[in-house]
Design a protein around this motif. Structure first.
Motif, PDB file in Angstrom:
ATOM      1  N   PHE A   1       4.962 -33.575  11.700  1.00 31.44           N
ATOM      2  CA  PHE A   1       6.424 -33.661  11.843  1.00 31.44           C
ATOM      3  C   PHE A   1       6.978 -35.042  11.478  1.00 31.44           C
TER       4      PHE A   1
ATOM      5  N   ASP B   1      15.018 -27.577  10.332  1.00 38.69           N
ATOM      6  CA  ASP B   1      15.853 -28.441  11.181  1.00 38.69           C
ATOM      7  C   ASP B   1      17.300 -28.453  10.677  1.00 38.69           C
TER       8      ASP B   1
ATOM      9  N   ASP C   1      12.969 -26.865  24.204  1.00 41.99           N
ATOM     10  CA  ASP C   1      12.494 -26.878  22.823  1.00 41.99           C
ATOM     11  C   ASP C   1      11.264 -25.982  22.686  1.00 41.99           C
ATOM     12  N   ARG C   2      10.071 -26.483  22.995  1.00 38.41           N
ATOM     13  CA  ARG C   2       8.839 -25.713  22.800  1.00 38.41           C
ATOM     14  C   ARG C   2       8.393 -25.034  24.097  1.00 38.41           C
TER      15      ARG C   2
ATOM     16  N   CYS D   1      17.460 -25.707  12.990  1.00 36.91           N
ATOM     17  CA  CYS D   1      16.826 -25.745  14.310  1.00 36.91           C
ATOM     18  C   CYS D   1      17.762 -26.636  15.128  1.00 36.91           C
TER      19      CYS D   1
ATOM     20  N   ALA E   1       6.557 -24.912  17.636  1.00 34.54           N
ATOM     21  CA  ALA E   1       7.281 -24.938  16.362  1.00 34.54           C
ATOM     22  C   ALA E   1       6.306 -24.726  15.197  1.00 34.54           C
TER      23      ALA E   1
ATOM     24  N   PHE F   1      11.210 -19.978  16.995  1.00 35.18           N
ATOM     25  CA  PHE F   1      10.646 -20.537  15.763  1.00 35.18           C
ATOM     26  C   PHE F   1      10.208 -19.451  14.780  1.00 35.18           C
TER      27      PHE F   1
ATOM     28  N   TRP G   1      15.449 -34.781  14.185  1.00 36.02           N
ATOM     29  CA  TRP G   1      15.750 -33.718  15.159  1.00 36.02           C
ATOM     30  C   TRP G   1      15.497 -34.217  16.583  1.00 36.02           C
ATOM     31  N   ARG G   2      14.354 -34.876  16.774  1.00 38.08           N
ATOM     32  CA  ARG G   2      13.968 -35.308  18.120  1.00 38.08           C
ATOM     33  C   ARG G   2      14.959 -36.340  18.658  1.00 38.08           C
TER      34      ARG G   2
ATOM     35  N   GLU H   1       9.628 -38.708  16.798  1.00 33.92           N
ATOM     36  CA  GLU H   1       8.957 -38.509  15.516  1.00 33.92           C
ATOM     37  C   GLU H   1       9.877 -38.049  14.389  1.00 33.92           C
ATOM     38  N   SER H   2      11.038 -37.505  14.738  1.00 30.44           N
ATOM     39  CA  SER H   2      11.882 -36.893  13.701  1.00 30.44           C
ATOM     40  C   SER H   2      13.362 -37.112  14.002  1.00 30.44           C
TER      41      SER H   2
ATOM     42  N   ARG I   1       6.250 -21.159  12.915  1.00 27.44           N
ATOM     43  CA  ARG I   1       6.601 -21.309  11.493  1.00 27.44           C
ATOM     44  C   ARG I   1       5.402 -21.007  10.598  1.00 27.44           C
TER      45      ARG I   1
ATOM     46  N   GLU J   1       7.466 -27.976   7.529  1.00 21.56           N
ATOM     47  CA  GLU J   1       7.834 -27.469   8.857  1.00 21.56           C
ATOM     48  C   GLU J   1       8.857 -28.332   9.582  1.00 21.56           C
ATOM     49  N   ASN J   2       9.318 -29.427   8.965  1.00 23.32           N
ATOM     50  CA  ASN J   2      10.549 -30.060   9.449  1.00 23.32           C
ATOM     51  C   ASN J   2      11.146 -30.955   8.362  1.00 23.32           C
TER      52      ASN J   2
HETATM   53  O1  AHR Z   1      10.006 -28.497  18.178  1.00 23.11           O
HETATM   54  C1  AHR Z   1      11.035 -28.761  17.301  1.00 23.11           C
HETATM   55  C2  AHR Z   1      10.486 -29.531  16.149  1.00 23.11           C
HETATM   56  O2  AHR Z   1       9.980 -30.760  16.608  1.00 23.11           O
HETATM   57  C3  AHR Z   1      11.489 -29.906  15.078  1.00 23.11           C
HETATM   58  O3  AHR Z   1      11.510 -29.011  14.021  1.00 23.11           O
HETATM   59  C4  AHR Z   1      10.907 -31.176  14.596  1.00 23.11           C
HETATM   60  O4  AHR Z   1      11.721 -31.917  13.756  1.00 23.11           O
HETATM   61  C5  AHR Z   1      10.537 -31.812  15.859  1.00 23.11           C
HETATM   62  O5  AHR Z   1       9.801 -32.952  15.772  1.00 23.11           O
END
Ligand code: AHR
Length: 329
Positions: A206, A262, A126-127, A282, A178, A145, A51-52, A48-49, A182, A232-233
């Motif tokens: 995200f 991020d 990560d989470r 991040c 996350a 976070f 970062w991912r 999705e991002s 946040r 948030e990202n």
């Molecule tokens: O869990 C981390 C978050 O998940 C990051 O900030 C974001 O970009 C990702 O999708």
């Protein structure tokens, strides 16, 4: 207990060599040359991002055959049910370790119990998960976070103090660690400052596309006086900037201050250009830390239950093109 995948390539080569020399080889000779791979099933949230994507690359770079691993990688396309199915598949495949990046915190008790019943350690990356029995996961490697959000709130305090601040808040995937961290820290800071107001909270999931869509939807209803957009990202920040500019807002000095989490490459470039006011780091490069956990377990030792990566934040003055180019994500 461990299930090793046997790579017979070297053994086969030796057999052929011995065959050429008119010799015979027995099973014992072949055993000496066997190479055992540790099988790791990784259950990623999605892509999705930025970062991912960097996070997945960091995992793939570490868990290679050259390093002694067989990597089974599942992209859950941002759906928890896909993550649960992937874990069940890994259990059937009898992997040695399951690495899970949980999309949201709740709903994991049953499937993690199934992994435990099968004797497979689960490492969270990560989470976090919210489970009744914390022993259902072996270790967790990721970001703090709330500490990240505290950096953003500290910057807002230094910049605005008790002055009025109108905030548009773009939430990440609702229910993810996350998002929860946040959001909670921002909401607490707003509650503590009489002049700070959250004008609206929009779900950006995200992603750039969703953030752009919800931001356009909000701005199409009027032209509010916005001081800060708390994204948030990074990808939400890109979507928000696009929408704000389309609706005639300026991002940067004298305009809207965009805060982003991020601090991946494009975000830092936008920060250097002045469009993003604050980039909170991040760190997605978690592959080596996950490997350390696995190697600790392989050695029969107990890894730390939680490992948090150190993170910082950047404003325009902290950045140079050279720094951004060398950063690696
Ligand atoms: O869990 C981390 C978050 O998940 C990051 O900030 C974001 O970009 C990702 O999708």
């Amino acid at each position: 207990m461990k299930r090793k995948l046997i790579l017979p390539v070297l053994g086969l080569m030796l057999l052929l060599l011995w065959g050429c020399a008119g010799q015979t080889a027995d099973a014992g000779d072949t055993e000496d040359t066997e190479e055992a791979l540790i099988v790791v099933g990784v259950c990623q949230v999605g892509a999705e991002s930025d970062w991912r994507v960097a996070n997945s690359e960091s995992i793939k770079a570490v868990f290679t055959e050259e390093n002694g691993y067989q990597l089974l990688f599942e992209d859950a396309k941002q759906k928890q049910e896909n993550q649960i199915s992937a874990i069940r598949k890994f259990i059937q495949q009898k992997v040695d370790y399951i690495v899970l990046m949980p999309i949201s915190e709740t709903g994991w008790d049953s499937v993690l119990q199934e992994a435990r019943d099968a004797g497979i350690p689960v490492i969270l990356v990560d989470r976090m998960v919210d489970v009744a029995d914390e022993s259902l996961y072996t270790a967790h490697v990721g970001s703090d976070f709330e500490a990240e959000a505290a950096l953003a709130v500290d910057w807002m305090e230094e910049t605005y103090g008790d002055d009025p601040v109108n905030i548009v808040h773009l939430l990440g995937t609702v229910g993810s660690t996350a998002q929860i961290g946040r959001t909670e820290v921002l909401e607490a800071a707003v509650a503590a400052h009489d002049g700070w107001t959250i004008l609206t909270q929009l779900e950006g999931d995200f992603t750039q596309a969703k953030a752009y869509e919800v931001m356009c939807g909000y701005l199409s209803k009027g032209s509010p006086d916005i001081h800060v957009v708390y994204c948030e990202n990074d990808n939400e920040a890109y979507g928000a900037i696009e929408a704000l500019e389309e609706y005639g807002y300026t991002c940067g000095e004298g305009g809207v201050a965009v805060i982003s989490f991020d601090a991946t490459g494009t975000c830092l470039t936008l920060c250097l250009e002045g469009k993003i006011a604050l980039a909170v780091e991040c760190n997605p490069l978690l592959g080596e830390l996950v490997e350390e956990v696995i190697q600790t377990l392989e050695a029969g030792d107990t890894p730390a239950k939680h490992t948090y990566v150190g993170e910082t934040c950047f404003t325009r003055g902290d950045l140079t093109e050279g720094f951004i180019a060398e950063r690696g994500y």
